[in-house]
Design a protein around this motif. Structure first.
Motif, PDB file in Angstrom:
ATOM      1  N   PRO A 148       0.782  -1.241   0.000  1.00 46.70           N
ATOM      2  CA  PRO A 148       0.000   0.000   0.000  1.00 46.70           C
ATOM      3  C   PRO A 148       0.818   1.298   0.000  1.00 46.70           C
ATOM      4  CG  PRO A 148      -1.026  -1.602   1.440  1.00 46.70           C
ATOM      5  CD  PRO A 148       0.283  -2.211   0.995  1.00 46.70           C
ATOM      6  N   PRO A 149       1.896   1.420   0.822  1.00 49.65           N
ATOM      7  CA  PRO A 149       2.631   2.697   0.808  1.00 49.65           C
ATOM      8  C   PRO A 149       3.226   3.046  -0.547  1.00 49.65           C
ATOM      9  CG  PRO A 149       3.194   1.421   2.756  1.00 49.65           C
ATOM     10  CD  PRO A 149       2.395   0.517   1.876  1.00 49.65           C
ATOM     11  N   ALA A 150       3.437   2.038  -1.393  1.00 49.90           N
ATOM     12  CA  ALA A 150       4.072   2.309  -2.689  1.00 49.90           C
ATOM     13  C   ALA A 150       3.167   3.099  -3.611  1.00 49.90           C
ATOM     14  CB  ALA A 150       4.474   0.992  -3.353  1.00 49.90           C
ATOM     15  N   GLY A 151       1.873   3.152  -3.313  1.00 48.07           N
ATOM     16  CA  GLY A 151       0.999   3.975  -4.145  1.00 48.07           C
ATOM     17  C   GLY A 151       1.430   5.430  -4.154  1.00 48.07           C
ATOM     18  N   GLY A 152       1.988   5.894  -3.033  1.00 41.69           N
ATOM     19  CA  GLY A 152       2.481   7.270  -2.981  1.00 41.69           C
ATOM     20  C   GLY A 152       3.753   7.482  -3.774  1.00 41.69           C
ATOM     21  N   THR A 153       4.517   6.413  -3.993  1.00 44.43           N
ATOM     22  CA  THR A 153       5.762   6.538  -4.753  1.00 44.43           C
ATOM     23  C   THR A 153       5.486   6.937  -6.196  1.00 44.43           C
ATOM     24  OG1 THR A 153       6.777   4.870  -3.337  1.00 44.43           O
ATOM     25  CG2 THR A 153       7.872   5.326  -5.419  1.00 44.43           C
ATOM     26  N   SER A 154       4.387   6.448  -6.754  1.00 47.70           N
ATOM     27  CA  SER A 154       4.067   6.797  -8.138  1.00 47.70           C
ATOM     28  C   SER A 154       3.857   8.297  -8.308  1.00 47.70           C
ATOM     29  CB  SER A 154       2.811   6.043  -8.590  1.00 47.70           C
ATOM     30  OG  SER A 154       1.688   6.427  -7.803  1.00 47.70           O
ATOM     31  N   LEU A 155       3.341   8.954  -7.269  1.00 46.86           N
ATOM     32  CA  LEU A 155       3.099  10.398  -7.364  1.00 46.86           C
ATOM     33  C   LEU A 155       4.388  11.199  -7.378  1.00 46.86           C
ATOM     34  CD1 LEU A 155       0.105  10.716  -4.860  1.00 46.86           C
ATOM     35  CD2 LEU A 155       0.028  10.405  -7.346  1.00 46.86           C
ATOM     36  N   LEU A 156       5.450  10.649  -6.797  1.00 46.83           N
ATOM     37  CA  LEU A 156       6.711  11.380  -6.727  1.00 46.83           C
ATOM     38  C   LEU A 156       7.428  11.461  -8.070  1.00 46.83           C
ATOM     39  CD1 LEU A 156       8.058   9.971  -3.347  1.00 46.83           C
ATOM     40  CD2 LEU A 156       6.758  12.067  -3.766  1.00 46.83           C
ATOM     41  N   MET A 157       6.945  10.687  -9.047  1.00 48.28           N
ATOM     42  CA  MET A 157       7.527  10.733 -10.383  1.00 48.28           C
ATOM     43  C   MET A 157       6.809  11.723 -11.299  1.00 48.28           C
ATOM     44  SD  MET A 157       9.879   8.446  -9.958  1.00 48.28           S
ATOM     45  CE  MET A 157      10.486   8.161 -11.618  1.00 48.28           C
ATOM     46  N   LEU A 158       5.739  12.315 -10.805  1.00 47.32           N
ATOM     47  CA  LEU A 158       4.959  13.252 -11.620  1.00 47.32           C
ATOM     48  C   LEU A 158       5.624  14.626 -11.639  1.00 47.32           C
ATOM     49  CD1 LEU A 158       1.333  12.321 -10.494  1.00 47.32           C
ATOM     50  CD2 LEU A 158       2.656  11.426 -12.429  1.00 47.32           C
ATOM     51  N   PRO A 159       5.241  15.498 -12.562  1.00 49.39           N
ATOM     52  CA  PRO A 159       5.855  16.839 -12.648  1.00 49.39           C
ATOM     53  C   PRO A 159       5.777  17.595 -11.322  1.00 49.39           C
ATOM     54  CG  PRO A 159       4.541  16.400 -14.595  1.00 49.39           C
ATOM     55  CD  PRO A 159       4.299  15.256 -13.662  1.00 49.39           C
ATOM     56  N   ASP A 160       6.804  18.364 -11.049  1.00 54.46           N
ATOM     57  CA  ASP A 160       6.943  19.196  -9.851  1.00 54.46           C
ATOM     58  C   ASP A 160       7.138  18.377  -8.580  1.00 54.46           C
ATOM     59  OD1 ASP A 160       6.571  21.496 -11.408  1.00 54.46           O
ATOM     60  OD2 ASP A 160       4.393  21.388 -11.175  1.00 54.46           O
ATOM     61  N   GLN A 161       7.403  17.097  -8.705  1.00 59.96           N
ATOM     62  CA  GLN A 161       7.669  16.265  -7.541  1.00 59.96           C
ATOM     63  C   GLN A 161       9.152  15.950  -7.457  1.00 59.96           C
ATOM     64  OE1 GLN A 161       5.281  15.670  -5.235  1.00 59.96           O
ATOM     65  NE2 GLN A 161       4.033  16.980  -6.551  1.00 59.96           N
ATOM     66  N   ILE A 162       9.572  15.366  -6.326  1.00 61.08           N
ATOM     67  CA  ILE A 162      10.982  15.265  -5.998  1.00 61.08           C
ATOM     68  C   ILE A 162      11.784  14.408  -6.981  1.00 61.08           C
ATOM     69  CG2 ILE A 162      10.551  13.321  -4.434  1.00 61.08           C
ATOM     70  CD1 ILE A 162      12.793  14.418  -2.664  1.00 61.08           C
ATOM     71  N   LEU A 163      11.167  13.372  -7.543  1.00 59.31           N
ATOM     72  CA  LEU A 163      11.910  12.458  -8.414  1.00 59.31           C
ATOM     73  C   LEU A 163      11.671  12.706  -9.894  1.00 59.31           C
ATOM     74  CD1 LEU A 163      11.375   9.094  -6.484  1.00 59.31           C
ATOM     75  CD2 LEU A 163      13.412  10.539  -6.478  1.00 59.31           C
ATOM     76  N   HIS A 164      10.815  13.651 -10.223  1.00 58.45           N
ATOM     77  CA  HIS A 164      10.471  13.845 -11.633  1.00 58.45           C
ATOM     78  C   HIS A 164      11.673  14.301 -12.456  1.00 58.45           C
ATOM     79  CE1 HIS A 164       8.151  14.816 -15.187  1.00 58.45           C
ATOM     80  NE2 HIS A 164       8.687  16.032 -15.185  1.00 58.45           N
ATOM     81  N   GLY A 165      12.477  15.177 -11.896  1.00 57.46           N
ATOM     82  CA  GLY A 165      13.612  15.700 -12.648  1.00 57.46           C
ATOM     83  C   GLY A 165      14.666  14.659 -12.978  1.00 57.46           C
TER      84      GLY A 165
END
Length: 200
Positions: A148-165
């Motif tokens: 379940p916590p990994a669902g939040g990891t997908s959001l960190l790859m979206l624009p303006d998030q920490i891992l997107h760049g």
């Protein structure tokens, strides 16, 4: 004239048929609508859970800080992300749960980061957020690595998030950080007498 023994035999057959043909009035006992709240863990277990969670998160954060101190320019290449906090709670508080096993923790975060990367490349706007979470959910369940916590990891790859760049390189710190978290919490669980993992 019918004998007494014959009358008893006929009566017994009649009663047996009534017993077998009659529908039961009472079914199996129904569970209560609201289950009772489970008891709180003991102080020893609470202390063990707290120490395990603290050590797991502390080690991953320490590795990140050491990496940044060694190369300030790579500060974005973090190996600790917010969703690891929830993973640490599962690893320390429920180490025998299916969601807490190594394949679920590491695989769930890696799959979700890949899903987030694909969504950020194909979809823009507010729709990308629920789409990334829902596709991560389906992908993890399909591959039997639901965490379940990994669902939040997908959001960190979206624009303006920490891992997107970082683009595709963002998967590397996710995989490394989740593996390090599993190793640390797993070691402490075994040292405290809890067999971990239950399965690989």
């Amino acid at each position: 004239m019918i004998s007494a023994s014959t009358r008893k035999g006929v009566a017994s057959i009649f009663l047996q048929k009534r017993v077998y043909c009659t529908k039961p009035t009472d079914g199996p006992p129904k569970p209560p609508a609201i289950l009772p709240n489970p008891p709180a863990p003991g102080m020893r277990q609470l202390a063990r859970n707290g120490i395990t969670g603290f050590a797991g998160v502390g080690v991953v954060c320490g590795v990140h800080q050491a990496h940044v101190a060694w190369d300030v320019s790579s500060s974005q290449l973090t190996c600790f992300i917010g969703s690891f906090g929830s993973s640490a709670c599962l690893l320390a508080g429920a180490p025998t749960a299916p969601f807490s096993q190594p394949r679920n923790v590491i695989g769930g975060h890696v799959i979700s980061s890949l899903v987030g990367l694909c969504v950020s490349s194909l979809v823009s706007g507010p729709a990308a957020i629920p789409l990334a979470v829902s596709l991560s959910l389906v992908s993890m369940q399909l591959l039997r690595v639901f965490h379940p916590p990994a669902g939040g990891t997908s959001l960190l790859m979206l624009p303006d998030q920490i891992l997107h760049g970082l683009g595709p390189l963002g998967v590397i710190p996710v995989a490394f950080g989740s593996a390090l978290l599993v190793a640390c919490c797993g070691l402490l669980n075994n040292l405290s007498g809890i067999k971990y993992p239950t399965y690989w």
